[in-house]
Design an enzyme around this catalytic site. Sequence first.
Site, PDB file in Angstrom:
ATOM      1  N   GLU A 181      20.774 -21.502  12.289  1.00 36.12           N
ATOM      2  CA  GLU A 181      21.873 -22.253  12.764  1.00 36.12           C
ATOM      3  C   GLU A 181      21.278 -23.076  13.937  1.00 36.12           C
ATOM      4  O   GLU A 181      22.135 -23.106  14.977  1.00 36.12           O
ATOM      5  CB  GLU A 181      22.951 -21.736  12.979  1.00 36.12           C
ATOM      6  N   GLU A 256      26.131 -18.815   4.061  1.00 35.31           N
ATOM      7  CA  GLU A 256      27.232 -17.846   4.626  1.00 35.31           C
ATOM      8  C   GLU A 256      28.570 -18.241   4.231  1.00 35.31           C
ATOM      9  O   GLU A 256      29.137 -19.050   4.837  1.00 35.31           O
ATOM     10  CB  GLU A 256      26.958 -17.787   6.301  1.00 35.31           C
TER      11      GLU A 256
END
Length: 609
Positions: A181, A256
Site C-alpha cells: 500500500e 485485501e
Amino acid sequence: MRFIFLFTLAVFLAACSLQAQDRHHFSLGKHDFLLDGKPFRIISGEMHPARIPREYWRHRIRMAKAMGCNTIAVYVFWNYLEESPGRWDFRSGNHDIAAFIRLCQAEGMWVLLRPGPYVCAEWDWGGLPTWLLKIPDIKVRCMDPRYMDAVGRYVARLSQEIVPLQCDHGGPILMVQVENEYGSYGNDRRYVAALHRLWQQHGVTLPFYTADGPTAFMLEAGSLDSCAIGLDSGGSDADFEQASRRNPNVPAFSSETYPGWLTHWKEGWQHPDTADLLKEVGYLLSHGRSFNLYVVHGGTNFGFTAGANAFSPTQYQPDVTSYDYDAPINEQGRATPKYYALRRLIGKYVDHPLPPVPEPVPVMEIPPIKMAFFSSLWDELPKPKRTVMPLPMEAFGQSSGLILYRTKLIGHKSGKLTITEPHDFALVYLNGRLIDTVYRDGGHWTVTLPETEVKEPVLDILVEAMGHINFAQYMIDRKGITDRVTLDGMTLMNWETYDLFEKGWGYTVYPRFGIDSLRPGNFFMGMFRLDSTADTYIDMSQFRKGIVWVNGHNLGRYWNVGPQLRLYCPASWLKKGENEVLVVDLLKTDSVAYIRGVRTLEGDGLPGG
C-alpha cells in the site's frame, strides 16, 4: 555391479522426473493469472504464522481449505525475524516461515508471499525493525541509504528461505508482493522499483504484484508496470476499471477483501455486516475475479507485537492484543457463522467438493485463581543511565515494555508539568506518590504537581509503550519521552533512566510483603493445577492495566477501558500439574484479586455454526 548401477540410475532419473513434474509455471496474462499456461483463479485466505502458535498451523490451514480457499497469503514481519541487527531467528517456535510455507504445500495450498519490508498489518511499526529508530534522522520507506542498507540485508537473508519454495522450484509460492500500500504513504517510485530489483537479484523468479487502494493517485504512486495490480479492496466494476486504466496489460485482483476489521482500545469490538461481505465476495466469484480475504484467521498479538494508528500529530489509536478481527475463523480457531456463509457461497463456484470442516480445538474453563501481591516494579531497579535530557527508549536499545525516568526538582517544585511527548501511557509520581496519568491520545500532556515540603522533590515518570504506529504519515514513532519535560515552562534536566523490561523483565523480581497503595506498579502471582490442558481465555476483569505471563509466555496487554478483558492462552502454553501466572499491573493498588479461565473472547457461549 552393473545391476546396481542401472538401478541407481533409474532411481535418479525417476527422482529428476518427479521433481520436474512438481515444478509449475505461474505467469501474468493480460486479464488472467496463468498456472502452467491455463487460467487460474486465486481464492486466498490470509493468516500470519507469527500470530498463531506453531502447534495450530496445520489446523488453521485446513480450516481455510475447508472454507473453499486454494491459497494462503502470508505476511512476513521483518522485526520478528531480526529483533536486533544481524541476529536472525528463522527456526524457533512460530518464527520458521519456511516450515509454515512447506506445511501449506503439504495441505495442497498455494501461497502468496507478502514480505514487505513494510507490511502494516496492525503489527508493531508495520513490521519494520524498531532498532532503526536509534538513528535520529532516519527516513523509512524511501531511498534513505541507511534504511536501504538494512533492507538489502533483510532481502538477502529472507531470500535464502523463500527462493527454494517458489513454484518454479517445486514449492507452493505463486507470487510475491512488492512493499505494501505504498500509494497510501509516498510517491518514490524509484524506491518501489529498487525493492523489486532487490528480490530479483536474490533469486526471486516469480511474478510480482503491488497492493493499493483502488484510486488513481494511489495506483500511480504504488504500482509498477511489470507487476499485477492488487486492490485493497476491489469489489466493483469501478474498482477494477481503475486498475485497467492504470495498466491494461496485467491482471488485477482484490488483494485485501475484508471479512472483518481491526479494533482499538476504548472502542467496541468491530463486527462488520456479513451481508455486505457476501455481496462483495459474490461479485468477485461471479465475475471470475481472484481475491484474498484479509484475514481468514487473525490470531493474536502476543507480547508487545500489536501496532497502532494515528491520523494527526496528537492522535494515537493502539490496537488491542487480540487479532480476532471478526474473521471467519476466530482467534481460537473456531468456525463462525460468517465462515459457514462463505463456505456455502464459495462452494457454489468451485468444481470439487470442499473437504469437511476440521474438528474445533478443545477449549476449557479454569476455576478462579487467587492472585496475590508478589513484588513491585520499584524494588531492585536496574542500574540507571544518566542523560541531561530524557531520551526515547530506542536510544537505549529498547523498543517496548516500560521505561522509568527520574529527576530531582530544582527551581520550580510544583505547578504545571508538561511531557512532550509521552509515548504512550505515562504515570507521574512525586516523592513516590502517584499524582496523575497521561495518555498520549488527544495531546493533553499536562498535569498539576502539588506543593511539597521536600527540599528536592523526586519526580518519577513511568512510561508504557503500547505499540509503534504502523500506518500512514506518523510512523516515525519513538517510545518513552520523545523530547522534554517542563515545569511551569522550565525545562527539567539531569535524568536517570531505567530500562525495565521488554520480553520479560530486565531485573530479578523478589517477593515482599505488603503493598504501597500510593505507588502503583506491582506484580501479582497465582498458581493453579491442571489435570489436562486445552485452550482458554484468561479473564482480567478484576485488574486495571498491565501485562500477563503464563508459565513465562507473554499473553499481551490488557486494559479495563475495554473492549478486551480476556487474553487468549493456547493449550501448548499450559501444562499438567502446577502452572504459574504473573501479572504486572500499573494501576491496581489492592493486594488481592482473582482471574479465571473462560471459553471465549466475548460473552459466555461458543460461537460457530
